[in-house]
Scaffold this active site. Structure first.
Site, mmCIF file in Angstrom:
data_model
loop_
_atom_site.group_PDB
_atom_site.id
_atom_site.type_symbol
_atom_site.label_atom_id
_atom_site.label_comp_id
_atom_site.label_asym_id
_atom_site.label_seq_id
_atom_site.Cartn_x
_atom_site.Cartn_y
_atom_site.Cartn_z
ATOM 1 N N GLY A 251 0.791 -1.175 -0.058
ATOM 2 C CA GLY A 251 -0.168 0.118 0.065
ATOM 3 C C GLY A 251 0.739 1.279 -0.153
ATOM 4 N N GLY A 253 0.267 5.428 0.251
ATOM 5 C CA GLY A 253 -0.669 6.703 0.699
ATOM 6 C C GLY A 253 0.154 7.946 0.642
ATOM 7 N N GLY A 254 -0.775 8.923 1.322
ATOM 8 C CA GLY A 254 -0.144 10.393 1.539
ATOM 9 C C GLY A 254 0.952 10.370 2.571
ATOM 10 N N GLY A 256 2.535 7.627 3.860
ATOM 11 C CA GLY A 256 3.891 6.670 3.811
ATOM 12 C C GLY A 256 3.555 5.412 2.873
ATOM 13 N N VAL A 258 3.453 1.179 2.776
ATOM 14 C CA VAL A 258 3.157 -0.021 3.764
ATOM 15 C C VAL A 258 3.759 -1.411 3.127
ATOM 16 C CG1 VAL A 258 1.600 -1.390 5.077
ATOM 17 C CG2 VAL A 258 0.989 1.070 4.700
ATOM 18 N N LYS A 272 4.601 -0.014 8.331
ATOM 19 C CA LYS A 272 4.334 1.321 7.675
ATOM 20 C C LYS A 272 5.537 2.188 8.001
ATOM 21 C CE LYS A 272 1.473 5.224 7.046
ATOM 22 N NZ LYS A 272 0.191 5.892 7.571
ATOM 23 N N ASP A 369 -7.382 10.715 7.481
ATOM 24 C CA ASP A 369 -7.152 10.017 6.056
ATOM 25 C C ASP A 369 -8.431 8.911 5.815
ATOM 26 O OD1 ASP A 369 -6.040 10.120 3.686
ATOM 27 O OD2 ASP A 369 -4.487 8.564 4.161
#
Length: 568
Positions: A251, A253-254, A256, A258, A272, A369
């Site tokens: 994964g 995302g904004g 970090g 994962v 993460k 988030d």
């Protein structure tokens, strides 16, 4: 003196010629080797002298031995033992009792006298045992080696000349210099590696202190470790993720990236790596994560520990193996039907988890988030909120604006873009977008659509203003839902997506509304209607809030029942 038996063997003596060796009353006896004698009957009846061979010579053998003891017994009595020469060997007699003495291999002489066995110089023998090689005599043996300038097997005489020539002095000097340089470089490399390792360890200690590792350890010693929170080492997590190989990324995302990791005890975890850490909270990072680890809700991913030895500290969560809600809605490979009851349960579980973060933990936590890709699903499609500590780990103030831009577009609270501040109502807005995704099957942002329909929220608002809002819902939802359900769901989503945060409901109110919708869906007593009729009913609703009485009135007109007849 030892007793010698008269059995000396293999001594050749002249035979008795024309005479009788012994004579006793016409009885004759001759001493000779048995194999050389052939009996003749005439020897019995005549006095004829025997002719033993044509040349009158026969061998005489005396077989003898020393004493009547074996070597093993004889050696016990050194006073009578006769093999006295150094390098002598005792041999048991092969023909009766007793023993004999021989010189050891490589020696010759008389084994019965002191120093009687002398070394044989094999190098003086002819032919030379070393053929063309150089012979070197050794005590009881010899050695052969090839002459200088040759090589091979000197024992077999296969010495051949060396073909290689001696290297020039300049070449030897160059080789020596290069060897020295290589050794020096290796030494410098070893020193550099040692230096880098020490530097790395020093950096680990620096980061550990910088992120409040020592304070975290103290708090864990005071009993806060009862939640099984663990401080992981960087090497342990590097090994678990194969040095953070991109193949293990599950994964992005904004906040970090994962990674999936497998610990030494074979436990599977999600690791993460945040992108941004609040400078003001660095010192409290460890204790903040310890607080987050106290969060205990069935629909929230469990925080297992952290690693404070890297430039960006790592968070270790439990691994949820069935993907995300985003995957279920938009990337369902098997295209399995998502029934309305499943959608409602996931929505309610997610809302209840966010309400738990907002109001039932101390200190309260703003998720920051909320989106479908941050709602994980286990094997039974039970929802689990992840990244629930994002707002505690990102900067505040003006720097937060840049952080918000890193979040997934389509979910960010518009009010945050003005105030630069995340609030509880920011989570409500983002959750409203998730509800739209869940019940419409459409993405929050779809760049394949036209500009006016690219945003799911904008499309929903446009269709709602045009009294065509039922068009946006998923076919499975429209197939299972009744009019009242669609009305209430539409109203709830509109309330969550209000531009002003103060006009939005709390997450507790959202969860209660969703629980009511679940109850409504479990009592299908409302007659289904076609899309045009449903749209006309929904279009009759006021743009702002309305209550269940309005819904019941509409229902009553369609079914011919009064409000108090609606429920069985």
């Amino acid at each position: 003196m030892p007793l010698f038996s008269p059995i000396v063997r293999c001594a050749a003596v002249p035979a008795i010629r024309d005479s009788v060796v012994g004579r006793v009353g016409e009885i004759y006896a001759v001493l000779l080797e048995a194999e050389s004698f052939q009996f003749n009957t005439s020897y019995i009846t005549t006095n004829q002298l025997m002719q033993i061979n044509g040349d009158g010579m026969v061998p005489v053998v005396l077989d003898w031995a020393i004493g009547n003891e074996t070597c093993e017994v004889a050696k016990r009595n050194q006073s009578s033992y006769v093999c006295v020469s150094a390098h002598s060997d005792c041999v048991d007699s092969s023909n009766g009792p007793g023993y004999l003495c021989n010189c050891s291999e490589g020696y010759q002489g008389n084994p019965y006298v002191s120093n009687g066995c002398q070394d044989i110089n094999e190098c003086d023998l002819q032919p030379n045992p070393c053929s063309d090689g150089i012979c070197q005599n050794l005590p009881g043996n010899y050695n052969c080696h090839c002459p200088e300038g040759t090589h091979g097997d000197a024992y077999d005489g296969t010495c051949i000349p060396e073909r290689s020539q001696k290297l020039p002095l300049t070449v030897k000097v160059a080789i020596g210099a290069c060897s020295g340089v290589i050794i020096l470089l290796l030494c410098l490399m070893c020193l550099y590696i040692v230096y880098q390792r020490r530097k790395l360890e020093e950096m680990k200690r620096k980061y550990f202190k910088q992120y409040g590792g020592h304070e975290l350890e103290e708090r864990m010693k005071l009993g806060r470790s009862l939640n099984k929170f663990k401080i992981f080492g960087s090497k342990e997590l590097e090994k678990a993720t194969n040095h953070f190989d991109d193949k293990n990324i599950i994964g992005r995302g904004g906040n970090g990236v994962v990674y999936k990791g497998v610990l030494e005890n074979q436990d599977v975890v999600a690791i993460k790596k945040p992108k941004i850490i609040n400078e003001d909270l660095k010192k409290q990072f460890g204790t903040e994560t310890l607080i987050l680890s106290d969060v205990n809700h069935v629909n929230i991913v469990k925080l297992l520990g952290c690693c404070l030895e890297m430039e960006m500290p790592l968070l270790v969560y439990e691994f949820v193996q069935n993907g995300t809600l985003f995957h279920l809605i938009h990337e369902n490979e098997n295209r399995a039907t998502i029934f309305l009851d499943t959608r409602l349960r996931i929505a309610y579980e997610s809302a209840d988890a966010l309400d738990y973060l907002h109001s039932k933990v101390s200190p309260q936590i703003i998720h920051g988030d909320v989106k479908s890709s941050n709602i994980l699903l286990d094997v039974d499609n039970i929802a689990k909120i992840s990244d629930f500590g994002a707002s505690k780990l990102i900067p505040k103030g003006e720097e937060q604006f840049a952080t918000l831009l890193q979040f997934t577009h389509g979910y960010v609270d518009p009010e945050c873009l003005v105030t630069y501040e995340l609030t509880h109502k920011s989570d409500v807005y983002s959750f409203g977008v998730v509800l739209l995704e869940l019940f419409t099957g459409k993405k929050a942002i779809n760049f394949e659509e036209s500009e006016e329909q690219r945003s799911l929220v904008s499309t929903f608002t446009m269709l709602e203003n045009q009294n065509r809002v039922s068009e946006i819902f998923d076919n499975q939802v429209k197939l299972e839902a009744n009019i009242e359900f669609i009305q209430e769901l539409t109203r709830l989503i509109k309330q969550c997506l209000k531009l002003k945060g103060e006009d939005r409901p709390t997450m507790r109110e959202v969860a209660e509304e969703l629980n009511g919708l679940r109850t409504l869906n479990q009592h299908p007593f409302v007659v289904q209607h076609n899309a045009e009729e449903m749209e006309s009913l929904i279009s009759g609703l006021p743009n702002d809030n309305h209550d269940f009485n309005t819904t019941f009135d509409i229902e009553s007109r369609l079914t011919g029942r009064s409000n108090n007849q609606h429920w069985l």
